[in-house]
Scaffold this active site. Sequence first.
Site, PDB file in Angstrom:
ATOM      1  N   LYS A  10     -17.518   5.234   4.748  1.00  0.00           N
ATOM      2  CA  LYS A  10     -17.378   4.924   3.009  1.00  0.00           C
ATOM      3  C   LYS A  10     -18.645   4.315   2.427  1.00  0.00           C
ATOM      4  CE  LYS A  10     -12.482   4.456   4.082  1.00  0.00           C
ATOM      5  NZ  LYS A  10     -10.995   3.798   3.369  1.00  0.00           N
ATOM      6  N   TYR A  50      -7.195  11.992  -0.833  1.00  0.00           N
ATOM      7  CA  TYR A  50      -6.118  10.894  -0.352  1.00  0.00           C
ATOM      8  C   TYR A  50      -4.636  11.154  -1.315  1.00  0.00           C
ATOM      9  CZ  TYR A  50      -9.332   7.644   1.866  1.00  0.00           C
ATOM     10  OH  TYR A  50     -10.159   7.123   2.666  1.00  0.00           O
ATOM     11  N   PHE A  58      -2.161   0.969  -4.160  1.00  0.00           N
ATOM     12  CA  PHE A  58      -3.303   0.725  -4.083  1.00  0.00           C
ATOM     13  C   PHE A  58      -4.163   2.196  -4.420  1.00  0.00           C
ATOM     14  CE2 PHE A  58      -1.653   1.679  -0.022  1.00  0.00           C
ATOM     15  CZ  PHE A  58      -2.420   2.806   0.677  1.00  0.00           C
ATOM     16  N   ARG A 103     -14.701  -1.829  12.027  1.00  0.00           N
ATOM     17  CA  ARG A 103     -14.127  -2.580  10.987  1.00  0.00           C
ATOM     18  C   ARG A 103     -14.454  -4.003  11.113  1.00  0.00           C
ATOM     19  NH1 ARG A 103      -9.342   1.603  10.174  1.00  0.00           N
ATOM     20  NH2 ARG A 103     -10.073   2.928   8.400  1.00  0.00           N
ATOM     21  N   GLU A 127      -7.601  17.658   6.901  1.00  0.00           N
ATOM     22  CA  GLU A 127      -8.910  16.890   6.152  1.00  0.00           C
ATOM     23  C   GLU A 127     -10.166  17.461   6.816  1.00  0.00           C
ATOM     24  OE1 GLU A 127      -6.792  12.428   6.317  1.00  0.00           O
ATOM     25  OE2 GLU A 127      -8.286  12.932   7.875  1.00  0.00           O
TER      26      GLU A 127
HETATM   27  P1  CMP Z   1      -8.147   4.906   5.113  1.00  0.00           P
HETATM   28  O1  CMP Z   1      -7.896   5.219   6.542  1.00  0.00           O
HETATM   29  O2  CMP Z   1      -9.317   5.339   4.331  1.00  0.00           O
HETATM   30  O3  CMP Z   1      -6.640   5.530   4.385  1.00  0.00           O
HETATM   31  C1  CMP Z   1      -6.331   5.045   3.105  1.00  0.00           C
HETATM   32  C2  CMP Z   1      -7.023   3.852   2.646  1.00  0.00           C
HETATM   33  O4  CMP Z   1      -6.469   2.945   1.683  1.00  0.00           O
HETATM   34  C3  CMP Z   1      -7.141   2.708   3.785  1.00  0.00           C
HETATM   35  O5  CMP Z   1      -7.950   3.462   4.723  1.00  0.00           O
HETATM   36  C4  CMP Z   1      -7.524   1.476   3.142  1.00  0.00           C
HETATM   37  O6  CMP Z   1      -9.040   1.471   2.701  1.00  0.00           O
HETATM   38  C5  CMP Z   1      -7.052   1.764   1.490  1.00  0.00           C
HETATM   39  N1  CMP Z   1      -5.962   0.797   1.347  1.00  0.00           N
HETATM   40  C6  CMP Z   1      -5.764  -0.310   0.601  1.00  0.00           C
HETATM   41  N2  CMP Z   1      -4.746  -1.113   0.635  1.00  0.00           N
HETATM   42  C7  CMP Z   1      -4.008  -0.323   1.539  1.00  0.00           C
HETATM   43  C8  CMP Z   1      -2.841  -0.725   2.254  1.00  0.00           C
HETATM   44  N3  CMP Z   1      -2.006  -1.831   1.565  1.00  0.00           N
HETATM   45  N4  CMP Z   1      -2.436  -0.139   3.205  1.00  0.00           N
HETATM   46  C9  CMP Z   1      -2.927   0.791   3.756  1.00  0.00           C
HETATM   47  N5  CMP Z   1      -4.227   1.302   3.360  1.00  0.00           N
HETATM   48  C10 CMP Z   1      -4.524   0.554   2.227  1.00  0.00           C
END
Ligand code: CMP
Length: 140
Positions: A10, A50, A58, A103, A127
């Site tokens: 990212k 997404y 979010f 992470r 994806e």
């Molecule tokens: P990612 O695996 O890219 O998939 C969706 C993204 O939303 C996740 O990683 C997080 O970076 C972001 N995100 C922000 N808030 C939340 C939340 N409460 N639960 C899950 N994903 C979140």
Amino acid sequence: ALERTLSIIKPDAVAKNVIGEIYSRFEKGGLKVVASKMKHLSRKEAEGFYAVHRERPFFNALVEFMISGPVMIQVLEGEGAIAKNRELMGATNPKDAAAGTIRADFADSIDANAVHGSDAPETAAVEIAYFFASTEIFSR
Ligand code: CMP
């Protein structure tokens, strides 16, 4: 089984100059990079990627973040690649991510969490096809 998964480094991690360190973790974890491209996502591309999260609170912040700078997108291949990549990434929220995971080491917040990885074989297929033509994937 031999699997493929979609991985995104990212904007936060690209800005931190840790693409190589993250690739090294994939390789040391037994995953091969079989496709890759750097891209600055358009709003439409990020929203489409997404789309499953469209109704989540979010969603807008996630899209804004994902278009805030370039990302590095790759297909990873290996035995159990989907779960292996998730293990290497650690929990979505870096506060919950185990020591030594991507992470835990590189993410700042649940939004700026360094990497994305597919969560299941069905989503991995969707994806991967979202970003790569089959001719851009090089199985070795
Ligand atoms: P990612 O695996 O890219 O998939 C969706 C993204 O939303 C996740 O990683 C997080 O970076 C972001 N995100 C922000 N808030 C939340 C939340 N409460 N639960 C899950 N994903 C979140």
